[in-house]
Design a protein around this motif. Structure first.
Motif, PDB file in Angstrom:
ATOM      1  N   HIS A  40       3.227  -3.180   7.488  1.00  0.00           N
ATOM      2  CA  HIS A  40       1.922  -3.452   6.890  1.00  0.00           C
ATOM      3  C   HIS A  40       1.008  -4.116   7.927  1.00  0.00           C
ATOM      4  O   HIS A  40       1.482  -4.704   8.900  1.00  0.00           O
ATOM      5  N   ARG A  55       1.610   5.109   0.446  1.00  0.00           N
ATOM      6  CA  ARG A  55       1.053   6.244   1.163  1.00  0.00           C
ATOM      7  C   ARG A  55       0.660   7.309   0.140  1.00  0.00           C
ATOM      8  O   ARG A  55       1.454   7.725  -0.691  1.00  0.00           O
ATOM      9  N   GLY A  56      -0.584   7.759   0.205  1.00  0.00           N
ATOM     10  CA  GLY A  56      -1.060   8.774  -0.715  1.00  0.00           C
ATOM     11  C   GLY A  56      -1.962   8.185  -1.786  1.00  0.00           C
ATOM     12  O   GLY A  56      -2.237   6.986  -1.819  1.00  0.00           O
ATOM     13  N   LYS A  57      -2.402   9.054  -2.680  1.00  0.00           N
ATOM     14  CA  LYS A  57      -3.340   8.664  -3.731  1.00  0.00           C
ATOM     15  C   LYS A  57      -2.922   9.330  -5.034  1.00  0.00           C
ATOM     16  O   LYS A  57      -1.988  10.116  -5.087  1.00  0.00           O
ATOM     17  N   THR A  91       4.139   0.424   2.588  1.00  0.00           N
ATOM     18  CA  THR A  91       4.098  -0.735   3.471  1.00  0.00           C
ATOM     19  C   THR A  91       3.875  -1.987   2.626  1.00  0.00           C
ATOM     20  O   THR A  91       3.059  -1.973   1.693  1.00  0.00           O
ATOM     21  N   ASP A 147       0.866  -1.183   0.000  1.00  0.00           N
ATOM     22  CA  ASP A 147       0.000   0.000   0.000  1.00  0.00           C
ATOM     23  C   ASP A 147       0.897   1.225   0.000  1.00  0.00           C
ATOM     24  O   ASP A 147       1.717   1.420   0.905  1.00  0.00           O
ATOM     25  N   ASP A 172     -10.439   4.984   0.523  1.00  0.00           N
ATOM     26  CA  ASP A 172      -9.172   4.274   0.380  1.00  0.00           C
ATOM     27  C   ASP A 172      -9.386   3.048  -0.491  1.00  0.00           C
ATOM     28  O   ASP A 172     -10.476   2.464  -0.516  1.00  0.00           O
ATOM     29  N   ALA A 224       0.949   7.792  -6.471  1.00  0.00           N
ATOM     30  CA  ALA A 224       0.819   6.498  -5.804  1.00  0.00           C
ATOM     31  C   ALA A 224       0.851   5.362  -6.818  1.00  0.00           C
ATOM     32  O   ALA A 224       1.466   4.313  -6.579  1.00  0.00           O
ATOM     33  N   GLU A 231       8.273  12.322   1.745  1.00  0.00           N
ATOM     34  CA  GLU A 231       7.288  11.752   2.653  1.00  0.00           C
ATOM     35  C   GLU A 231       6.681  10.453   2.116  1.00  0.00           C
ATOM     36  O   GLU A 231       5.779   9.893   2.718  1.00  0.00           O
ATOM     37  N   THR A 264      -4.880  -4.974   2.672  1.00  0.00           N
ATOM     38  CA  THR A 264      -4.410  -3.610   2.895  1.00  0.00           C
ATOM     39  C   THR A 264      -5.315  -2.921   3.905  1.00  0.00           C
ATOM     40  O   THR A 264      -6.387  -3.421   4.261  1.00  0.00           O
TER      41      THR A 264
END
Length: 397
Positions: A277, A201-203, A257, A199, A376, A207, A253, A327
């Motif tokens: 994770h 971090r972020g979108k 995971t 997974d 998410d 990502a 940043e 996730t």
């Protein structure tokens, strides 16, 4: 007066016959139907508006229901192509003229104003239809690109890899999205079956790009590296190189995971490296327990800050056992009170179900549990240890 009624009746009869003729599917030319679009019953709603407005105007001519004929092309713009919208507008205009003629109001100011209004609405509706079709084409192109990226980023996994069967579940957070920051992969190697779930971090596109880097690195090194810690180190190196090439402060940043799993050939065990994770679930003889890491391992792209020691945990994994990797889109889903989804307790309900059925139950249950819009991605993967001598529906001892 009798002549007026007869003329009105004749006009109405002609209009209704024309509507019946037009709504016959065989007589709708492609330039009205729109190429590649099946004619749905709702497409006839503009024609229904014309029929209702015509009938109402014939029954109550003093109320001037003919002014509602302009609604038909406006409604057609939402579902018909440009030519079809213009045809609906022309039909509404001819119908308005026929009604005015039947009521001896053809040259009167209200009638002329109605004609002009229908014509203006038709032109505006045709433009709106063109804009809608243009946006639909753009959206179709974007979805095609997304489907292509989906196939490259998450191609269909093989169902059977030696003594391990695999089932997966994936859904992006956005309602119509095809791809997101959650990823997974499974490969058969000389060391056994190796898999990853992760997974980012972020979108958004960043990502997706990071997920693509992870999967590319996994696929490149999974067969050759001697163990899982070395594989995690290769993933760390690949992400570090990617971050050096990407401008901006966001990469500082960025972290990912992951859980790496190795199921050796001929050994009733599974090895895991968990890099920050959510803990996988081990399903054994109807029971469910979390496989917690005995020591923390850093998420990918965090080794410089947290160190690069990757802990390997070994658990028994015999025929009939299953590992559920997932996730936080599943485990951190919340209901209206803000309570996290009780994954372990819910999975116990379906512990004896087949893997595909278990994932389907889980998916429906998570969607029903979440309050409001889910924000998410969610992904899950089941590795099912089977007996190679029995691949029937009832594989478990």
């Amino acid at each position: 007066m009798g002549v007026q009624v007869n003329e009105s009746t004749a006009a109405g009869t002609i209009t209704l016959r024309r509507l019946r003729w037009l709504t016959t599917r065989r007589r709708l030319p492609h330039w009205i139907r729109g190429d590649g679009h099946r004619f749905e019953p709702m497409f006839a709603s503009p024609l229904l508006v014309i029929a209702l407005a015509t009938t109402a105007d014939l029954l109550t001519p003093h109320l001037m229901f003919n002014r509602l004929l302009g609604v038909a092309p406006a409604l057609a713009a939402a579902m018909w192509p440009v030519a079809g919208t213009l045809a609906i507008g022309l039909l509404a205009l001819l119908d308005a003229i026929a009604l005015a003629y039947a009521e001896h109001a053809l040259g009167q100011t209200p009638g002329v104003f109605t004609f002009l209004a229908i014509a203006a609405v038709t032109l505006a509706a045709a433009y709106a239809s063109w804009v809608r079709q243009y946006r639909e084409r753009v959206l179709a192109e974007v979805r095609t690109v997304a489907d292509t990226a989906q196939q490259a980023l998450r191609p269909p996994l093989p169902k059977h890899l030696g003594a391990v069967d695999v089932e997966v579940l994936y859904q992006a957070a956005a309602a119509h999205a095809r791809i997101g920051g959650d990823f997974y992969e499974v490969r058969s190697t000389p060391h056994g079956v190796r898999m990853i779930i992760g997974d980012v971090r972020g979108k958004g596109l960043s990502a997706v790009e990071a997920a693509s880097v992870m999967l590319s690195s996994f696929r490149e090194h999974v067969r050759d590296v001697p163990d899982l810690p070395y594989l995690a180190a290769r993933l760390e190196t690949s992400m570090g190189e990617h971050c050096k090439e990407v401008p901006g402060d966001d990469v500082l940043e960025l972290f990912i995971t992951v859980v790496l799993v190795e199921i050796p050939i001929g050994e009733p065990i599974a090895r895991l490296v968990n890099c920050g994770h959510p803990a996988p679930l081990l399903l054994h003889e109807g029971g469910v327990r979390e496989v917690e890491s005995s020591a923390p391992s850093p998420p990918i792209n965090m080794a410089a800050l947290l160190g690069d020691r990757y802990q390997v945990d070994t658990v028994p994994f015999t025929v009939g056992d299953r590992l559920l990797l997932y996730t936080d889109g599943i485990s951190e889903s919340r209901d209206f009170t803000g309570t996290f989804y009780p994954l372990t307790q819910r999975v116990r309900r379906w512990a004896s179900a087949e893997p595909r059925q278990l994932l389907d139950h889980l998916h429906r249950d998570v969607l029903a549990y979440v309050s409001g819009t889910r924000d998410d991605d969610l992904a899950a993967l089941i590795a099912d240890r089977i007996d190679l001598g029995d691949r029937g529906p009832r594989r478990r001892p």
